[in-house]
Write an enzyme that holds these catalytic residues in place. Sequence first.
Site, PDB file in Angstrom:
ATOM      1  N   HIS A  97      87.274 112.167 110.848  1.00 44.01           N
ATOM      2  CA  HIS A  97      87.393 113.574 111.250  1.00 44.01           C
ATOM      3  C   HIS A  97      88.446 114.278 110.395  1.00 44.01           C
ATOM      4  CE1 HIS A  97      84.554 113.123 114.460  1.00 44.01           C
ATOM      5  NE2 HIS A  97      85.167 111.990 114.784  1.00 44.01           N
ATOM      6  N   ARG A 106      83.947 122.875 102.904  1.00 51.07           N
ATOM      7  CA  ARG A 106      82.947 122.598 103.937  1.00 51.07           C
ATOM      8  C   ARG A 106      83.240 123.412 105.194  1.00 51.07           C
ATOM      9  NH1 ARG A 106      84.238 119.797 108.479  1.00 51.07           N
ATOM     10  NH2 ARG A 106      82.674 118.539 109.519  1.00 51.07           N
ATOM     11  N   GLY A 130      76.306 116.750 116.672  1.00 48.19           N
ATOM     12  CA  GLY A 130      77.303 115.899 116.005  1.00 48.19           C
ATOM     13  C   GLY A 130      78.570 116.691 115.794  1.00 48.19           C
ATOM     14  N   GLU A 153      78.008 115.268 120.962  1.00 46.90           N
ATOM     15  CA  GLU A 153      78.726 114.268 120.162  1.00 46.90           C
ATOM     16  C   GLU A 153      78.586 112.907 120.833  1.00 46.90           C
ATOM     17  OE1 GLU A 153      80.272 114.030 117.184  1.00 46.90           O
ATOM     18  OE2 GLU A 153      80.580 111.956 117.775  1.00 46.90           O
ATOM     19  N   GLU A 182      69.310 112.290 120.503  1.00 49.16           N
ATOM     20  CA  GLU A 182      67.984 111.806 120.867  1.00 49.16           C
ATOM     21  C   GLU A 182      67.820 111.669 122.382  1.00 49.16           C
ATOM     22  OE1 GLU A 182      69.972 110.729 118.584  1.00 49.16           O
ATOM     23  OE2 GLU A 182      68.866 110.455 116.724  1.00 49.16           O
ATOM     24  N   GLU A 196      76.672 119.833 111.026  1.00 50.63           N
ATOM     25  CA  GLU A 196      77.212 119.410 109.734  1.00 50.63           C
ATOM     26  C   GLU A 196      76.828 117.941 109.631  1.00 50.63           C
ATOM     27  OE1 GLU A 196      78.445 117.889 106.995  1.00 50.63           O
ATOM     28  OE2 GLU A 196      80.433 117.646 107.871  1.00 50.63           O
ATOM     29  N   GLU A 205      73.952 108.064 105.867  1.00 50.07           N
ATOM     30  CA  GLU A 205      74.060 108.131 107.342  1.00 50.07           C
ATOM     31  C   GLU A 205      72.699 108.468 107.965  1.00 50.07           C
ATOM     32  OE1 GLU A 205      77.373 110.460 109.016  1.00 50.07           O
ATOM     33  OE2 GLU A 205      78.358 110.298 107.074  1.00 50.07           O
TER      34      GLU A 205
HETATM   35  N1  J7C Z   1      73.892 112.312 118.194  1.00 54.26           N
HETATM   36  C1  J7C Z   1      75.131 112.788 118.472  1.00 54.26           C
HETATM   37  N2  J7C Z   1      76.140 112.783 117.572  1.00 54.26           N
HETATM   38  C2  J7C Z   1      75.870 112.289 116.339  1.00 54.26           C
HETATM   39  C3  J7C Z   1      74.588 111.768 116.007  1.00 54.26           C
HETATM   40  C4  J7C Z   1      73.583 111.792 117.003  1.00 54.26           C
HETATM   41  N3  J7C Z   1      72.359 111.317 116.768  1.00 54.26           N
HETATM   42  N4  J7C Z   1      74.624 111.332 114.731  1.00 54.26           N
HETATM   43  C5  J7C Z   1      75.875 111.567 114.292  1.00 54.26           C
HETATM   44  N5  J7C Z   1      76.636 112.144 115.261  1.00 54.26           N
HETATM   45  C6  J7C Z   1      78.039 112.563 115.161  1.00 54.26           C
HETATM   46  C7  J7C Z   1      79.001 111.465 114.716  1.00 54.26           C
HETATM   47  O1  J7C Z   1      79.523 110.741 115.827  1.00 54.26           O
HETATM   48  C8  J7C Z   1      80.064 112.254 113.995  1.00 54.26           C
HETATM   49  O2  J7C Z   1      81.030 112.827 114.841  1.00 54.26           O
HETATM   50  C9  J7C Z   1      79.247 113.333 113.319  1.00 54.26           C
HETATM   51  O3  J7C Z   1      78.086 113.507 114.095  1.00 54.26           O
HETATM   52  C10 J7C Z   1      78.831 112.861 111.934  1.00 54.26           C
HETATM   53  C11 J7C Z   1      79.013 113.893 110.891  1.00 54.26           C
HETATM   54  N6  J7C Z   1      78.691 113.264 109.653  1.00 54.26           N
HETATM   55  C12 J7C Z   1      78.605 113.945 108.507  1.00 54.26           C
HETATM   56  N7  J7C Z   1      78.337 113.281 107.405  1.00 54.26           N
HETATM   57  N8  J7C Z   1      78.771 115.220 108.473  1.00 54.26           N
END
Ligand code: J7C
Length: 316
Positions: A97, A106, A130, A153, A182, A196, A205
Site C-alpha cells: 500500500h 498513479r 480492490g 477489499e 466475486e 486501480e 496479478e
Molecule cells: N476482490 C477484492 N479485492 C481485491 C481483489 C478481489 N477480487 N483482487 C485484488 N483486490 C485488492 C487487493 O487486496 C489489493 O488491496 C488491491 O486490490 C490490489 C491492487 N493491485 C494493483 N496492482 N493495483
Amino acid sequence: MQTEKEGEDDVSPEEYVALSDFTGSGSDQLSFSRGDRLLVHTKPSSEWWWAELQEVKGYVPASYLRKSTAEEEEDVSLEDPWQDEEYFGSYGTLRLHLEMLSDKSRTEAYRQVILSNSASLKNKVVMDLGCGTGIISLFCAQLAQPSLVYAVEASSMADYTRQLVKQNGSEEVVSVLQARAEEIELPERVDVLVSEWMGNSLLFEFMVESVLLARDRWLREGGVMWPSSAALTLVPCQAHSYYDEKMAFWERPYGLDFTPLQPLAQQEFFTKPKFSHLVEPADCLSSPCDVISLDMYTLQIKDLEAYTLEADSLHA
Ligand code: J7C
C-alpha cells in the site's frame, strides 16, 4: 534396505527455500530468486551444495538457503505463490500500500479524474474494487457527492480502511465491504466502477479478471468504467545517468580507490531488470509502441487468454 553406495545416489533430496536472489557465475552454478524451492542433492562442502531447480542442476551457496518446513511442504497454497491466501495476505500489510500510495502519478491521476468529473458523480452509486486503504473511495466522497461508494477489499486491510473512512468523516457515504469482488452481494447495481487494478506489465496479478466479472455482474447498463481503457506500452531506453551514478560510488569512497569492486558492482546491480525506474523522455531510444490495448467496456477474459502478439505490430 540401501547399501551405502546406493544411498549416495538415491538418497532423497531435501527441499530448501532461497532466502534471497543469487546470480550464479559460470555454468556450474545455479541462479535463483528469493522464495524459490530448490532440491539439495548433496552437500560436498559447508559452503557449496549441489542442487536442482526446475530440472537444472548446479552448485548453490548454502548460506542463501533455509530448510523448508514440513508445514510448508504440505501447504499446497505455497506451490502457487499467487493463491488467494498469499496474495491477499500480502495486501494485508502496509508494504504494497505504501508502494501504491507513494506512486504520485498513479494516485494523482485518479484524484484528477474524480475532481474533473465531480458533477457527473453527484448522487451516483460507485464501486471501488480492490480499494486497499480506500484512497479512491475517499477522493470520491470528498471531491464529489456520490450517494454511496461500495469500497470492496478482500484483504484484512479492510479493517483499517473502515477506520480511515471514519477518521476522515466519510462513513455516511463510503461502505467498506471486506470480501472478494466475486462474492459480494449488493442491493443494487452501480453507476460507476472504479478500480486501480493494473499490475506490473499491466496484467500481472490478473486482477483485471475480477474487474470484468464485477462489471458484468454489478455495473448498470450505460454505467461508467474508470479506467475506461488501458495499454501496455514498450519503449527501448537507456539508463546511463543511473548507471554512472551507481558506479561512481565505487570510485573513491572516503578518498580510497575502490575501483576493483566496479566489475562486481556491475554484475550485482545491473544484471537484473530494474523496476520502478522513472524514464526521462531523453532516455527513450525510439517512440513508444502500444503492445496491448484494452477497452474496459468490451474486453472479455477470453480475449486476454487468447492474446498473442504479432511481431509485425512492434514495427508499427
Ligand atoms: N476482490 C477484492 N479485492 C481485491 C481483489 C478481489 N477480487 N483482487 C485484488 N483486490 C485488492 C487487493 O487486496 C489489493 O488491496 C488491491 O486490490 C490490489 C491492487 N493491485 C494493483 N496492482 N493495483
